[in-house]
Motif scaffolding. Structure first.
Motif, PDB file in Angstrom:
ATOM      1  N   LEU A   1       0.820  -1.207   0.000  1.00 51.36           N
ATOM      2  CA  LEU A   1       0.000   0.000   0.000  1.00 51.36           C
ATOM      3  C   LEU A   1       0.855   1.258   0.000  1.00 51.36           C
ATOM      4  N   ALA A   2       1.948   1.255   0.761  1.00 51.41           N
ATOM      5  CA  ALA A   2       2.797   2.446   0.829  1.00 51.41           C
ATOM      6  C   ALA A   2       3.406   2.764  -0.531  1.00 51.41           C
ATOM      7  N   ASP A   3       3.914   1.737  -1.216  1.00 57.72           N
ATOM      8  CA  ASP A   3       4.490   1.957  -2.542  1.00 57.72           C
ATOM      9  C   ASP A   3       3.431   2.450  -3.525  1.00 57.72           C
ATOM     10  N   THR A   4       2.272   1.833  -3.466  1.00 57.83           N
ATOM     11  CA  THR A   4       1.196   2.212  -4.380  1.00 57.83           C
ATOM     12  C   THR A   4       0.741   3.640  -4.119  1.00 57.83           C
ATOM     13  N   ALA A   5       0.566   4.000  -2.857  1.00 57.87           N
ATOM     14  CA  ALA A   5       0.152   5.367  -2.524  1.00 57.87           C
ATOM     15  C   ALA A   5       1.196   6.380  -2.987  1.00 57.87           C
ATOM     16  N   ALA A   6       2.463   6.042  -2.846  1.00 60.37           N
ATOM     17  CA  ALA A   6       3.525   6.944  -3.293  1.00 60.37           C
ATOM     18  C   ALA A   6       3.483   7.110  -4.809  1.00 60.37           C
ATOM     19  N   ARG A   7       3.251   6.018  -5.534  1.00 59.54           N
ATOM     20  CA  ARG A   7       3.150   6.102  -7.005  1.00 59.54           C
ATOM     21  C   ARG A   7       1.943   6.922  -7.423  1.00 59.54           C
ATOM     22  N   VAL A   8       0.825   6.712  -6.728  1.00 55.14           N
ATOM     23  CA  VAL A   8      -0.395   7.469  -7.031  1.00 55.14           C
ATOM     24  C   VAL A   8      -0.166   8.957  -6.772  1.00 55.14           C
ATOM     25  N   ALA A   9       0.446   9.278  -5.630  1.00 50.59           N
ATOM     26  CA  ALA A   9       0.708  10.679  -5.301  1.00 50.59           C
ATOM     27  C   ALA A   9       1.595  11.317  -6.359  1.00 50.59           C
ATOM     28  N   ASP A  10       2.645  10.604  -6.765  1.00 53.82           N
ATOM     29  CA  ASP A  10       3.563  11.127  -7.773  1.00 53.82           C
ATOM     30  C   ASP A  10       2.852  11.313  -9.114  1.00 53.82           C
ATOM     31  N   THR A  11       2.139  10.294  -9.540  1.00 51.51           N
ATOM     32  CA  THR A  11       1.439  10.353 -10.827  1.00 51.51           C
ATOM     33  C   THR A  11       0.364  11.434 -10.831  1.00 51.51           C
ATOM     34  N   GLY A  12      -0.345  11.561  -9.705  1.00 52.05           N
ATOM     35  CA  GLY A  12      -1.433  12.533  -9.626  1.00 52.05           C
ATOM     36  C   GLY A  12      -0.998  13.930  -9.241  1.00 52.05           C
TER      37      GLY A  12
ATOM     38  N   MET B   1       0.171  15.021  -6.301  1.00 52.85           N
ATOM     39  CA  MET B   1      -0.332  15.410  -4.987  1.00 52.85           C
ATOM     40  C   MET B   1       0.653  14.965  -3.918  1.00 52.85           C
ATOM     41  N   SER B   2       0.517  15.484  -2.723  1.00 54.99           N
ATOM     42  CA  SER B   2       1.375  15.062  -1.628  1.00 54.99           C
ATOM     43  C   SER B   2       0.938  13.667  -1.163  1.00 54.99           C
ATOM     44  N   LEU B   3       1.743  13.069  -0.295  1.00 57.85           N
ATOM     45  CA  LEU B   3       1.491  11.685   0.107  1.00 57.85           C
ATOM     46  C   LEU B   3       0.188  11.513   0.893  1.00 57.85           C
ATOM     47  N   GLY B   4      -0.176  12.481   1.723  1.00 61.26           N
ATOM     48  CA  GLY B   4      -1.430  12.367   2.483  1.00 61.26           C
ATOM     49  C   GLY B   4      -2.643  12.228   1.571  1.00 61.26           C
ATOM     50  N   PRO B   5      -2.873  13.195   0.681  1.00 61.40           N
ATOM     51  CA  PRO B   5      -3.984  13.052  -0.258  1.00 61.40           C
ATOM     52  C   PRO B   5      -3.818  11.847  -1.184  1.00 61.40           C
ATOM     53  N   GLY B   6      -2.573  11.515  -1.547  1.00 65.77           N
ATOM     54  CA  GLY B   6      -2.337  10.345  -2.391  1.00 65.77           C
ATOM     55  C   GLY B   6      -2.762   9.055  -1.699  1.00 65.77           C
ATOM     56  N   THR B   7      -2.515   8.991  -0.395  1.00 64.62           N
ATOM     57  CA  THR B   7      -2.918   7.817   0.382  1.00 64.62           C
ATOM     58  C   THR B   7      -4.440   7.738   0.483  1.00 64.62           C
ATOM     59  N   MET B   8      -5.085   8.884   0.720  1.00 58.02           N
ATOM     60  CA  MET B   8      -6.545   8.898   0.783  1.00 58.02           C
ATOM     61  C   MET B   8      -7.134   8.526  -0.577  1.00 58.02           C
ATOM     62  N   PHE B   9      -6.585   9.081  -1.640  1.00 58.30           N
ATOM     63  CA  PHE B   9      -7.017   8.762  -3.003  1.00 58.30           C
ATOM     64  C   PHE B   9      -6.909   7.253  -3.226  1.00 58.30           C
ATOM     65  N   THR B  10      -5.787   6.660  -2.805  1.00 50.57           N
ATOM     66  CA  THR B  10      -5.565   5.218  -2.974  1.00 50.57           C
ATOM     67  C   THR B  10      -6.613   4.422  -2.214  1.00 50.57           C
ATOM     68  N   GLY B  11      -6.897   4.815  -0.983  1.00 48.83           N
ATOM     69  CA  GLY B  11      -7.921   4.119  -0.196  1.00 48.83           C
ATOM     70  C   GLY B  11      -9.298   4.205  -0.831  1.00 48.83           C
TER      71      GLY B  11
ATOM     72  N   GLY C   1      -1.463   4.107   9.096  1.00 42.27           N
ATOM     73  CA  GLY C   1      -1.210   4.938  10.265  1.00 42.27           C
ATOM     74  C   GLY C   1       0.011   5.818  10.096  1.00 42.27           C
ATOM     75  N   GLY C   2       0.979   5.382   9.290  1.00 43.32           N
ATOM     76  CA  GLY C   2       2.189   6.156   9.116  1.00 43.32           C
ATOM     77  C   GLY C   2       2.182   7.059   7.897  1.00 43.32           C
ATOM     78  N   LEU C   3       1.100   7.100   7.168  1.00 42.04           N
ATOM     79  CA  LEU C   3       1.061   7.888   5.944  1.00 42.04           C
ATOM     80  C   LEU C   3       0.045   9.007   6.052  1.00 42.04           C
ATOM     81  N   GLY C   4       0.508  10.202   6.012  1.00 38.37           N
ATOM     82  CA  GLY C   4      -0.377  11.341   5.931  1.00 38.37           C
ATOM     83  C   GLY C   4      -1.272  11.552   7.130  1.00 38.37           C
ATOM     84  N   GLY C   5      -0.922  10.984   8.295  1.00 37.53           N
ATOM     85  CA  GLY C   5      -1.691  11.220   9.494  1.00 37.53           C
ATOM     86  C   GLY C   5      -2.967  10.427   9.627  1.00 37.53           C
ATOM     87  N   PHE C   6      -3.124   9.375   8.850  1.00 32.78           N
ATOM     88  CA  PHE C   6      -4.347   8.565   8.962  1.00 32.78           C
ATOM     89  C   PHE C   6      -4.218   7.591  10.101  1.00 32.78           C
TER      90      PHE C   6
END
Length: 109
Positions: A54-65, A67-77, A104-109
């Motif tokens: 999930l962490a790798d995927t969220a980072a890829r999504v954030a980069d591609t989109g 956005m920062s990692l917090g919104p990228g993690t929420m977007f991924t979820g 829990g360690g990504l973007g304050g979730f």
């Protein structure tokens, strides 16, 4: 909180529309809904690649989109909730198809 977000999938028959709506509700704006939908639909295949988590995927999504990692993690979820029915079925059965503790360690979730 994020596990609840993943379990609370919208009830409409169109996952793409539900996904775009959920992004707006979560405060993740998108200039191009079609691009956001394409990126969201790419999340499940990313997660299924060997060695991905999930962490790798969220980072890829954030980069591609762009956005920062917090919104990228929420977007991924939200994308998992909308487009990954297998993951949602596992969660409904009390199983974790992805390491939810990582959230829990990504973007304050």
């Amino acid at each position: 909180m994020c596990a609840a977000m993943l379990v609370a999938a919208p009830a409409s028959a169109d996952p793409t529309t539900d996904f775009i709506d959920s992004l707006g509700t979560a405060g993740i704006g998108t200039a191009d809904p079609a691009q956001a939908a394409d990126l969201g639909q790419s999340v499940c295949p990313m997660l299924s690649q060997p060695g991905q988590d999930l962490a790798d995927t969220a980072a890829r999504v954030a980069d591609t989109g762009g956005m920062s990692l917090g919104p990228g993690t929420m977007f991924t979820g939200l994308a998992i909730a909308a487009f990954c029915p297998g993951a949602m079925a596992s969660l409904a059965n009390g199983e974790s198809p992805i390491p939810l503790g990582l959230l829990g360690g990504l973007g304050g979730f």
